[in-house]
Design an enzyme around this catalytic site. Structure first.
Site, short mmCIF file in Angstrom:
data_model
loop_
_atom_site.label_atom_id
_atom_site.label_comp_id
_atom_site.label_asym_id
_atom_site.label_seq_id
_atom_site.Cartn_x
_atom_site.Cartn_y
_atom_site.Cartn_z
N LYS A 1 -9.44 -1.25 5.69
CA LYS A 1 -7.89 -0.78 5.93
C LYS A 1 -7.34 -1.44 6.99
O LYS A 1 -6.15 -1.71 7.21
CB LYS A 1 -7.71 0.73 6.09
N ASP B 1 -5.39 9.14 3.72
CA ASP B 1 -6.58 10.04 3.37
C ASP B 1 -7.51 9.71 4.07
O ASP B 1 -8.78 10.30 4.14
CB ASP B 1 -7.13 9.73 1.89
#
Length: 414
Positions: free
Chosen positions: A80, A127
């Site tokens: 990410k 998340d």
């Protein structure tokens, strides 16, 4: 072709002429090279490994199984950070009026830049992994960061975000509730949102994030060429809002056009917003509601990113939704490899694609799906392990304690 068994529901599209123009526009090799040039100058950057699993490939009677292992990317346990850091880079370039140029990371972290752009606070919903990557990049560039998480986010993931200097706000509800709340609060407080999902009039930053992911794909192609493979024949890629899946599928269709690999999108059956969008077959993204309580925390998303859906709708070949134990099975397969294959640490969201592939190759009732995907002895199959051990307690529960077991009727008998 639409089908289901007790394990996997699937949609396989008939072979067709794909519209690759948007993929070429957003995910060209020029864009990919720009992303990689930026990431290569970040202190601590190194290419993540492309792991071959030849003995598993032999067991499943395919030509090769390859996993791009992002579990150690910049010591953050996830891919990410590639998207988040590139989006911050592009945003600061735009504020400085130098968008499109190559700008040193060290310059963006300088006091001169801070004096020019002013006091910026970056904000996002997550998340876990996306927020951690944003916090990491913001800290190294010297800016404030606020990350919103939903109420079911594990304390280990929250602590990982805080350890990178961000303020964490917990929102009642699910991931999509956190996305909506950070948008409201950012407007009120003058924060800059760095989101990997798009919405009306908010597409530029999510596009930059998807382009940031191209670094791992240019690396993979370089690594494939080193072993004499032009491209994988199949790519299994997991999806939450769809940003990574769109980046992967867009890259390969921008590079190879109609000859791109066969691309299969995998989601949890408790959060299948991409699958339901494909099932509706009306060209528009569709949301799913509810608790989204899958163990695949990084994929627990109810609202597809519209800009990502455009790519997936045009260029994906198949869509799967699977139960949680498929991801747990994939984790255990990576953690207990066949003799001679590498050991890979993979979290729930990272391992679901391998688990899904194994089920397709193992079970006679899925032979129609296997044949429709063209998985055979000549297939070179690529997976992306998107995360490592990002929640150590849950990781041990699955690997050590056997949480989320495979039902006995699906046990391997070979």
């Amino acid at each position: 072709m639409i089908g289901t068994n007790q394990e996997i529901s699937y949609i396989v599209r008939e072979p067709h002429q794909k519209n690759v123009e948007l993929a070429k526009q957003l995910f060209s090799m020029k864009q990919a090279q720009c992303s990689r040039r930026f990431h290569r100058q970040i202190p601590g950057y190194r290419m993540s490994p492309l792991q071959g699993l030849p003995n598993l490939a032999s067991m499943f009677k395919v030509g090769g199984i390859w996993t791009k292992d992002e579990s150690s990317r910049l010591q953050l346990n996830s891919f990410k950070v590639l998207g988040g850091s590139f989006a911050l880079y592009r945003y600061l370039q735009k504020q400085l009026g130098i968008l499109g140029e190559d700008t040193p990371f060290s310059y963006l972290a300088s006091q001169e830049v801070k004096d020019k752009v002013g006091d910026i606070t970056f904000a996002s919903a997550t998340d876990g992994n996306h927020g951690r990557g944003i916090a990491w990049a913001a800290k190294r560039l010297g800016f404030k960061c606020v990350i919103y998480v939903h109420s079911e986010t594990s304390i280990r993931r929250i602590d990982a975000i805080k350890s990178n200097g961000a303020k964490v706000v917990v929102v009642d509800g699910n991931y999509d509730d956190a996305v909506r709340q950070v948008a409201i609060d950012a407007q009120k407080n003058g924060w800059t949102i760095i989101s990997d999902t798009s919405w009306d009039n908010y597409t530029e930053i999510p596009t930059w994030i998807m382009q940031g992911y191209l670094t791992l794909l240019t690396e993979a192609q370089e690594q494939f060429s080193g072993v004499g493979i032009v491209k994988p024949t199949h790519v299994f890629v997991q999806a939450g809002v769809g940003a990574l899946a769109a980046s992967v599928i867009g890259f390969y269709h921008a590079l190879f056009g109609q000859d791109g690999p066969k691309c299969i999108v995998v989601e949890p059956d408790k959060a299948p917003c991409i699958y339901e969008s494909a099932l509706a077959n009306d060209g528009t993204p569709h949301s799913v509601t509810g608790a989204l309580d899958t163990i695949m925390a990084g994929l627990a998303c109810g609202d597809p990113s519209p800009i990502a859906w455009q790519i997936l709708n045009e260029d994906a070949d198949a869509f799967l939704k699977v139960p949680d134990y498929i991801a747990a099975k994939g984790m255990r397969m990576y953690a207990t490899p066949l003799n001679g294959d590498p050991f890979i640490i993979s979290g729930e969201s990272g391992a679901v694609t391998l688990g899904a592939f194994a089920s397709i190759m193992q079970y006679p009732e899925l032979k129609e799906l296997k044949d429709a995907l063209g998985l055979d002895q000549d297939s070179q199959v690529l997976f992306i392990n998107t995360e490592g051990n990002t929640d150590p307690v849950h990781f041990r529960q699955i690997i050590w304690e056997g949480a989320n077991p495979v039902p006995k009727q699906y046990w391997i008998n070979v």
